[in-house]
Design an enzyme around this catalytic site. Structure first.
Site, short mmCIF file in Angstrom:
data_model
loop_
_atom_site.label_atom_id
_atom_site.label_comp_id
_atom_site.label_asym_id
_atom_site.label_seq_id
_atom_site.Cartn_x
_atom_site.Cartn_y
_atom_site.Cartn_z
CG PHE A 152 -30.39 9.44 45.53
CD1 PHE A 152 -30.66 10.82 45.92
CD2 PHE A 152 -29.22 9.49 44.57
CE1 PHE A 152 -30.20 11.96 45.40
CE2 PHE A 152 -28.74 10.71 44.13
CZ PHE A 152 -29.15 12.12 44.30
CG LEU A 153 -28.46 3.71 50.79
CD1 LEU A 153 -29.33 3.82 52.19
CD2 LEU A 153 -27.50 3.02 50.71
NE ARG A 154 -36.17 3.87 49.03
CZ ARG A 154 -37.26 3.36 48.30
NH1 ARG A 154 -38.53 3.64 48.35
NH2 ARG A 154 -36.87 2.23 47.55
CE LYS A 208 -28.98 12.42 50.23
NZ LYS A 208 -29.92 11.11 49.99
N GLY A 261 -38.75 12.04 59.92
CA GLY A 261 -37.84 11.97 61.06
C GLY A 261 -36.68 11.30 60.25
CB CYS A 264 -31.42 11.51 55.49
SG CYS A 264 -30.18 10.49 55.43
CE LYS A 267 -27.29 13.87 58.17
NZ LYS A 267 -26.79 14.21 56.62
N1 LIG Z 1 -28.58 6.43 56.49
C1 LIG Z 1 -29.17 6.77 55.37
O1 LIG Z 1 -30.31 6.34 54.88
C2 LIG Z 1 -28.52 7.81 54.34
C3 LIG Z 1 -28.82 8.04 52.94
C4 LIG Z 1 -28.24 8.59 52.14
C5 LIG Z 1 -27.04 9.37 52.31
N2 LIG Z 1 -26.77 9.19 53.65
C6 LIG Z 1 -25.75 10.09 54.14
O2 LIG Z 1 -24.55 9.24 54.15
C7 LIG Z 1 -23.49 9.54 55.33
C8 LIG Z 1 -23.29 8.63 56.18
O3 LIG Z 1 -24.90 8.17 56.72
P1 LIG Z 1 -24.89 6.69 57.58
O4 LIG Z 1 -26.23 6.86 58.16
O5 LIG Z 1 -24.16 5.76 57.11
O6 LIG Z 1 -23.93 7.29 59.08
P2 LIG Z 1 -23.38 6.31 60.04
O7 LIG Z 1 -23.37 7.13 61.36
O8 LIG Z 1 -24.37 5.04 60.26
O9 LIG Z 1 -21.95 5.88 59.62
C9 LIG Z 1 -20.91 6.63 59.48
C10 LIG Z 1 -19.58 5.80 59.74
O10 LIG Z 1 -18.53 6.81 59.74
C11 LIG Z 1 -17.41 6.26 60.76
N3 LIG Z 1 -16.46 7.25 60.90
C12 LIG Z 1 -16.69 8.71 61.14
N4 LIG Z 1 -15.45 9.30 61.04
C13 LIG Z 1 -14.59 8.29 60.51
C14 LIG Z 1 -13.34 8.57 60.12
N5 LIG Z 1 -12.67 9.45 60.47
N6 LIG Z 1 -12.74 7.37 59.72
C15 LIG Z 1 -13.36 6.12 59.61
N7 LIG Z 1 -14.62 6.05 59.89
C16 LIG Z 1 -15.25 7.28 60.35
C17 LIG Z 1 -18.22 6.23 62.12
O11 LIG Z 1 -17.63 5.30 62.76
C18 LIG Z 1 -19.60 5.53 61.50
O12 LIG Z 1 -19.44 4.11 61.42
C19 LIG Z 1 -24.26 10.97 55.90
O13 LIG Z 1 -23.70 11.96 55.35
C20 LIG Z 1 -25.68 10.71 55.60
O14 LIG Z 1 -26.48 11.99 55.77
C21 LIG Z 1 -27.28 8.71 54.75
#
Ligand SMILES: NC(=O)c1ccc[n+]([C@@H]2O[C@H](COP(=O)([O-])OP(=O)(O)OC[C@H]3O[C@@H](n4cnc5c(N)ncnc54)[C@H](O)[C@@H]3O)[C@@H](O)[C@H]2O)c1
Length: 434
Positions: A152-154, A208, A261, A264, A267
């Protein structure tokens, strides 16, 4: 404890670094060798306040390591967090390619019990698919569990959110998995982290999507109210205040503007809508949330067009390229709507963002960017505000007015007081306050 985190992006790197800071031994894995090389060389692949210091400290202590090798990650720790991306698929549903890849690769390399934890945001019932995948590719005769621990981080406050979460949601179907996760979170819980909520895996997955969709709904709700405020002659800020002090409503996420926007909300709302459709239960409320959000940008664009009349050859300065302050993440940022639209209309654009310029230029290399607010606004016919960075909020407005060709502001974040800024001689358009 030993922990592997697969996916070293905004969530994986913050999670891994904070687990290491809590005293665990963490190996962060990513299949992007550029990212891992940067981390090995002491550089951060993302901008997140405070993250660099935590990473540096824990690397020095030997508690945080990086690798591109999933085999190493599988061997390293009994608990493997999956934090890879789940971007929108062709039809808007969550694309599970990366999650599946990790499940398969972990299964192929697993020789003893492993707990796979879904940290990525995934649709309900993903754990069932993940279990099937592991069973299909498993070579050794060993037990495993799949759990859900949504994040749940922002962005922008990710360290505080990860170290002092208001709740830790844990979806498990075995005591062994629950105990492992409780052990991992113990140091965070002991430091005053919020509630540790144990539930079924599917409930945790759904919690989530339901949370993010609810927040998006709040934003679309206040944006719809803002339009009515403009027509009725009310002020949406005052209306929001009148609503938000009711504890059943709460004041947060009641800021009218250009709409939500980021990586998260868009999508996740889309994925939740698709999941409901797939389950045979149309989520019409969320579809309207999406419609309002889409039209909100068009609504602000209309204000720009009405003000400029002819957009061609007008200089428009844009403040804010990332989807919010304190991050360089430009995924689904409003700027990605306004920049190409204004370019299509042949406006001359200059943009300012203190940290997101290079990420934005990976998509729009042609955009002219400057690192000084007043330089950016120099000779502009209109300033479009898409951010609440404090530099913008605390601008010297007299200086701004002097450098602009015409002191016109379209404020997509409602950061200034309409009467005050108009008294300085600006033409000022905001959302829901005219
Ligand atoms: N960004 C946010 O604020 C946030 C907050 C809560 C939840 N989420 C969720 O967390 C997940 C990740 O989000 P994010 O923003 O960190 O994405 P991101 O794109 O910043 O990071 C994902 C990473 O996964 C790596 N990756 C992809 N396939 C891989 C594999 N097979 N092996 C190893 N590494 C691999 C990519 O290279 C990338 O560095 C998503 O499902 C997102 O919805 C994101």
């Amino acid at each position: 404890m030993k922990i592997s985190v697969v996916g070293t992006g905004y969530v994986g790197l913050v999670t891994g670094a904070c687990f290491a800071d809590a005293g665990h031994d963490v190996l962060c894995i990513d299949n992007d060798p550029k990212k891992i090389k940067m981390l090995h060389n002491g550089f951060m692949p993302i901008y997140e306040p405070g993250l660099d210091a935590i990473v540096e400290r824990n690397v020095k202590l030997g508690r945080l390591k990086f690798s591109t090798c999933i085999k190493e990650g599988t061997e390293f720790a009994p608990v493997i967090f999956i934090a890879v991306g789940t971007p929108p698929g062709v039809g808007g549903e969550a694309n599970m390619t990366y999650v599946e890849q990790v499940g398969r690769q972990v299964a192929e390399n697993m020789t003893e019990y492993r707990l796979l934890v879904e940290k990525s945001t995934v649709p309900a019932q993903t754990s069932e698919y993940l279990k099937r995948t592991v069973l299909k590719y498993l070579r050794a005769d060993t037990d495993f569990d799949v759990a859900s621990n949504p994040e749940f981080l922002r962005e922008g406050t990710a360290i505080e959110d990860a170290t002092h979460p208001d709740r830790i949601v844990v979806g498990v179907d075995s005591d062994r998995a629950a105990d492992l996760l409780e052990e991992i979170y113990r140091p965070i819980l002991e430091k005053g982290g919020g509630a540790f909520l144990r539930m079924s895996v599917t409930s945790a997955e759904l919690a989530k999507h339901a949370s993010n969709s609810f927040l998006a709904m709040k934003i679309s709700y206040i944006n719809a109210v803002a339009r009515i405020c403009e027509l009725a002659g009310a002020d949406v800020e005052q209306v929001a205040k009148g609503m938000g002090l009711d504890p059943r409503i709460g004041p947060r996420f009641l800021n009218a503007g250009v709409g939500y926007g980021g990586s998260c909300f868009p999508k996740d709302v889309d994925a939740f809508v698709r999941l409901a459709d797939a389950l045979g239960c149309e989520f019409t409320l969320l579809k309207e949330v999406q419609n309002i959000n889409k039209s909100q940008r068009e609504y602000v664009m209309k204000k720009i067009k009405q003000e400029l009349w002819v957009v061609q050859d007008k200089k428009v300065a844009i403040f804010g390229l990332a989807f919010k302050p304190e991050t360089d993440d430009v995924r689904e940022a409003p700027s990605l709507y306004f920049v190409p639209k204004l370019q299509e209309m042949k406006a001359k654009l200059t943009a300012w963002d203190p940290v997101a310029e290079s990420k934005f230029k990976e998509i729009h290399p042609d955009l002219d960017c400057v690192q000084d607010l007043y330089e950016c606004a120099k000779d502009a016919d209109l300033l479009l505000i898409l951010t609440e960075w404090s530099e913008v909020k605390n601008m010297d407005l007299q200086k701004l007015k002097n450098v602009m060709a015409s002191p016109v502001i379209v404020d997509g974040r409602n950061i200034f007081h309409p009467e005050e800024i108009r008294s300085l001689g600006f033409t000022y358009h905001s959302v829901g306050r005219n």
